[in-house]
Write an enzyme that holds these catalytic residues in place. Structure first.
Site, mmCIF file in Angstrom:
data_model
loop_
_atom_site.group_PDB
_atom_site.id
_atom_site.type_symbol
_atom_site.label_atom_id
_atom_site.label_comp_id
_atom_site.label_asym_id
_atom_site.label_seq_id
_atom_site.Cartn_x
_atom_site.Cartn_y
_atom_site.Cartn_z
ATOM 1 N N LYS A 1 3.653 0.578 3.589
ATOM 2 C CA LYS A 1 3.154 1.217 2.372
ATOM 3 C C LYS A 1 3.809 2.594 2.237
ATOM 4 O O LYS A 1 4.141 3.235 3.246
ATOM 5 C CB LYS A 1 1.645 1.361 2.493
ATOM 6 C CG LYS A 1 0.945 1.831 1.236
ATOM 7 C CD LYS A 1 -0.569 1.862 1.453
ATOM 8 C CE LYS A 1 -1.318 2.231 0.191
ATOM 9 N NZ LYS A 1 -2.776 2.247 0.416
ATOM 10 N N SER B 1 -4.900 -0.124 -3.152
ATOM 11 C CA SER B 1 -3.683 0.591 -3.424
ATOM 12 C C SER B 1 -2.479 0.056 -2.656
ATOM 13 O O SER B 1 -1.357 0.405 -2.971
ATOM 14 C CB SER B 1 -3.873 2.081 -3.111
ATOM 15 O OG SER B 1 -4.135 2.283 -1.735
ATOM 16 N N ILE C 1 -9.041 3.069 2.133
ATOM 17 C CA ILE C 1 -10.115 4.073 2.097
ATOM 18 C C ILE C 1 -11.297 3.557 1.278
ATOM 19 O O ILE C 1 -12.389 4.124 1.332
ATOM 20 C CB ILE C 1 -9.595 5.420 1.533
ATOM 21 C CG1 ILE C 1 -10.577 6.561 1.839
ATOM 22 C CG2 ILE C 1 -9.349 5.301 0.045
ATOM 23 C CD1 ILE C 1 -10.079 7.929 1.451
ATOM 24 N N GLY C 2 -11.044 2.485 0.509
ATOM 25 C CA GLY C 2 -12.129 1.928 -0.303
ATOM 26 C C GLY C 2 -11.934 0.423 -0.482
ATOM 27 O O GLY C 2 -12.683 -0.223 -1.200
ATOM 28 N N GLY C 3 -10.886 -0.085 0.181
ATOM 29 C CA GLY C 3 -10.576 -1.510 0.053
ATOM 30 C C GLY C 3 -9.091 -1.765 -0.107
ATOM 31 O O GLY C 3 -8.660 -2.879 -0.401
ATOM 32 N N SER C 4 -8.282 -0.742 0.080
ATOM 33 C CA SER C 4 -6.872 -0.785 -0.297
ATOM 34 C C SER C 4 -6.008 -1.697 0.556
ATOM 35 O O SER C 4 -4.875 -1.991 0.191
ATOM 36 C CB SER C 4 -6.286 0.632 -0.299
ATOM 37 O OG SER C 4 -6.753 1.345 -1.419
ATOM 38 N N LEU D 1 -3.501 6.891 -5.063
ATOM 39 C CA LEU D 1 -3.969 5.862 -4.110
ATOM 40 C C LEU D 1 -5.402 5.411 -4.366
ATOM 41 O O LEU D 1 -5.865 4.478 -3.729
ATOM 42 C CB LEU D 1 -3.866 6.338 -2.647
ATOM 43 C CG LEU D 1 -2.526 6.857 -2.144
ATOM 44 C CD1 LEU D 1 -2.671 7.263 -0.665
ATOM 45 C CD2 LEU D 1 -1.429 5.824 -2.298
#
Lengths: 570, 570
Positions: free
Chosen positions: B132, B207, B228-231, B181
């Site tokens: 990434k 992201s 960080i939230g599902g990326s 992101l």
């Protein structure tokens, strides 16, 4: 609340504490002028010979053996330590919560269990354990040095207390702290000032100063303190104990109360304070073996590592390389500390290890970053808790009745940090980012020492003072960077006794070029006569989450020190 | 910078990227109207039969075996994947940095090592790995979707890249991300929009959406994303991959760039995205075995636990109890997700495990707390990075050229959080405190399930969707709570493919009582025709720092799913 009111509230609460002391456990007090009171428990006549035997058994492993085999019951061990704790209270004012009946009922429960099941409850079976005044016990007040917290009754046990029960331990007293916890001494408006039993003119350190004084008087075989800037290590050092500052969240802090809760950048941690290194290991291993992550969402899910304890990361404890931090560059240590480091160096060399000089790395930046994080809210949290009762925020630990010439007019932090103000979330994040970069830089610096150790590995551990002085007079403990360094970088660190101050050996030295005005003040503070006989401890600094390795290396060093002293005929 | 200027800057940078594509690797593009492009690498004629064999070897263990034994050289494997990555780029616009020469030189170095030493460099010997656009490689730009970061050349490798080199891997491309992101889709002003190769009308997730599209097209055997939230999990789910979201700091993030650096309450983590579960395990174990705490001060000092991987905390993988989260109470999943959970339940039951319903616990509070932390600085960090070039903060992922009827007018967060403003440090600490209490509450809730599992243990893992939909049209991915729950509570979670949408089986269902307007919008979004053929993944949620156990349990479930499908004749 008016000044009159919160003072009355505190006085009433203090009286309630004093009323809990059984009349038959009060002793004839030595005169206030008697500074060293270590011998009083033995001479005051309250303890039986057997109780003296029990409480003078400093090795926690032996205490546990005797409890496990039923040689001593938990009731008699708890009674013995309780009596001695009450003596310690009368001498140094080290306690907060006293709950004799409840502790003895628990001890009875433990004894019954052994009788019925023929086996101990757990690895701490029957052991009385004292707790700093943060570890909530259901149904009891947790005052933590705030007048405004009087009457605040816990509706649940802290996770540590839950695990202690599971392990078979007997929580039996709680111990004094300074208001806010952010001091290296121990004074608050509710319970007053705790003194050092080696010299009551001296501070016991803080913030776990109640534990320091209590354990030094053998009023508890093992206490649990907390450490956000040195609060386990400073009182352990000032009172001649062994102590461990584990890394963030290795041991479970959940449901203990704290100052500045929610400040999670420099986390406070809990750890043991005791008279034996065995105690440090037994406590730490017992709590980890109890799998604290079942109950504390932040507790590191890492089992006790047999490999790391056997120094698998340090050549299996064969030839190791230690580095001595003679001076942290902020405040130069007093002569007894320098001699202690020399002793440690010789002892390690005599045991076949290498000792080199530690090269400091960005200490001033690390110091400043940490201090800025501590005051990011401009003390709002602390002021809120003071406002509950109207008590003022304590600005100095100097006893009004006992002022002395050494107090500093301007702590170092003010000079460096400049004007304080409440930061924004973004500004705080910037400090976090800076902290992370400093930790990386320091880690790289440490790793790079591999070039100079001769072992193929980086320096195995750093040996340093835990403070620039071996204890200090009340009101004078102004510098914490020897310990804070580990809090800011999250390095695991132990403290351990090395020697005592000897006015013949530890004479004044000529002034050096002072690092700053605080260094100068600390230099001027030293007085061989005043310090004579005080314990001198050092600190062993290992890596983040390296509790097992740090305990293992401290054992190596402790053994080396004992062998060395024996060889020197000390 | 004026709009004209930053747009010109972006266009110039994009052109530089396109210029790096070798003329001989350009393909005849399918028409824009062709939504599914999965077959193009096989049909376009660029790859040789051997290159197709190599790149269609989805099992990373087999790839590594062939590399280790020299059956395939790293140069030929890297070349094959590079060609396929360039095809993927032409189809879905998934890449950022292209560095063919440098990657092939590294592959040659790896091949030479094997030839000279007769043994591989490490556990990832010769394996091309995509990264990434956050994992800095020395001497190369790291743009991370910000126009203002164009020209920002890394002066060092990120720690992950250092460890990949130590393990023998070949980093070979970097992949696209959304600006900031903080989106579950993948679009920025510099490199543009990435599409989903299963249906280019659909988002690949984000992201780590570049990784999702690339790996789905077998343009890389294994990619590294961040979450960080599902990326990691959203693009893995949208693109039919296996992925792992480890706990905070289990794998080394140090020296990777990030948005909102210094926000350490909900930490972004890195993890693998790949077509085989073997790949997830091999990557995770390799990085942990490389002892990342030597180089990353925040990396958890916890070795790969053989005991935990063998499901020592889960009855050694014997009879386990899983709980299904059919609906998180914020947004009800689309029919294909419900069917996938039913399939997983039957498969687990057929394999002898118990499956019960998961009872949600304080989801709305957890959601609100996490969102408030994310916006504590009122986007100052993100705005600062936009201000570097003058580009605006992107407010929607909806393609201007491809607007559709489903976009939400008001995301849930605005309703709940109310007016945003920049918090003070103290207010942020209050959120931390609240988060800690919510984590404790949720942990206790999970532990209490022991009463209902029949195994004597709490629920071993939770099975849930990774999103309420199986991918979604560009601009429609508005809800992330199925994944965020794990970020907020720091639960380890994997994603894995279960089935594909079948318009015959996954018909529309009657509306339920909507949880909120977003739930309603998501309900209305579903169209069996549009979704037909899209991959349907699920999530397996385990405990904090339980990477080994989560991988082990996912293996059990994956095996059960395959056996079940075989038995059902699918």
């Amino acid at each position: 609340m008016s000044e009159q009111d919160w003072k009355a509230l505190c006085a009433e609460r203090k009286q309630r504490q004093l009323d809990l002391i059984p009349k038959e456990w009060t002793i004839t007090l030595p005169p206030d002028s008697q500074r060293n009171v270590l011998d009083v428990p033995r001479t005051c006549g309250l303890l039986t010979a057997r109780e003296l035997d029990i409480t003078d058994t400093v090795n926690v492993a032996i205490l546990l053996d005797n409890l496990r085999t039923g040689q001593w019951t938990s009731v008699e061990v708890t009674t013995a330590f309780y009596k001695r704790a009450i003596i310690a209270q009368q001498l140094t004012n080290c306690l907060t919560e006293i709950f004799i009946e409840r502790a003895l009922a628990r001890a009875q429960e433990v004894d019954d269990y052994l009788k019925i099941h023929g086996k101990p409850i757990g690895p701490l079976h029957g052991l009385p354990i004292s707790l700093k005044d943060q570890f909530c016990i259901k149904g009891m007040e947790t005052i933590m040095g705030y007048a405004g917290w009087i009457g605040r009754v816990a509706d649940r046990d802290s996770v540590l207390v839950e695990l202690l029960y599971e392990c078979g331990a007997v929580p039996f007293v709680r111990t004094n702290v300074p208001q806010t916890l952010m001091w290296g001494e121990t004074y608050n408006h509710v319970f007053g000032r705790t003194t050092n039993p080696f010299n009551r003119y001296m501070a016991p350190g803080g913030s776990s100063g109640g534990e320091g004084a209590l354990v030094a008087l053998h009023g508890s075989p093992l206490g649990v303190g907390t450490d956000i800037g040195g609060s386990i290590r400073i009182p352990s050092a000032f009172c001649g104990l062994y102590g461990l500052r584990p890394s963030y969240d290795r041991l479970p802090y959940c449901n203990a109360v704290n100052a500045m809760e929610g400040q999670e950048t420099i986390s406070s941690v809990l750890g043991p304070m005791t008279n034996s290194l065995e105690g440090v290991k037994i406590f730490t291993k017992a709590i980890i073996d109890a799998r604290p992550w079942r109950k504390d969402p932040l507790a590191v899910r890492k089992e006790w590592s047999v490999r790391e304890y056997a120094l698998g990361d340090h050549g299996e404890g064969g030839k190791m390389c230690f580095a001595v931090m003679w001076d942290d560059g902020l405040v130069k240590p007093h002569p007894p500390l320098v001699r202690a480091m020399e002793v440690a160096k010789k002892a390690l060399q005599a045991a076949g290890h290498t000792v080199i000089d530690w090269e400091n790395h960005r200490h001033l930046e690390i110091f400043e970053n940490g201090q800025r994080i501590f005051v990011a809210d401009d003390a709002q949290d602390l002021l809120n808790d003071c406002a509950l009762s109207g008590e003022p925020l304590i600005q100095s630990m100097s006893p009004e009745t006992d002022a002395h010439e050494y107090a500093l007019d301007e702590p170092l932090i003010r000079t460096i940090v400049g004007e304080r103000r409440h930061l924004s979330a973004y500004e705080l994040w910037e400090l976090h980012k800076q902290k992370r970069a400093l930790r990386k830089s320091h880690l790289d610096h440490w790793e790079a020492t591999a070039a100079n150790t001769g072992t193929g590995r980086p320096v195995d551990a750093i040996i340093s003072p835990a403070a620039a002085y071996a204890a200090c007079p009340h009101g004078c403990n102004s510098d914490f960077f020897y310990t804070e360094l580990c809090n800011f970088l999250d390095y695991t660190a132990s403290v351990f006794p090395v020697t005592t101050v000897d006015k013949e050996l530890d004479t004044r030295v000529a002034p050096h070029t002072f690092h700053n005005h605080e260094d100068e003040a600390v230099y001027k503070l030293y007085d061989p006569e005043l310090w004579h006989g005080m314990p001198v401890n050092l600190q062993l600094i290992g890596r983040t989450q390296e509790e097992e390795g740090v305990i293992g290396m401290t054992e190596v060093l402790d053994k080396a020190l004992k062998a060395f002293k024996q060889a020197e005929g000390q």
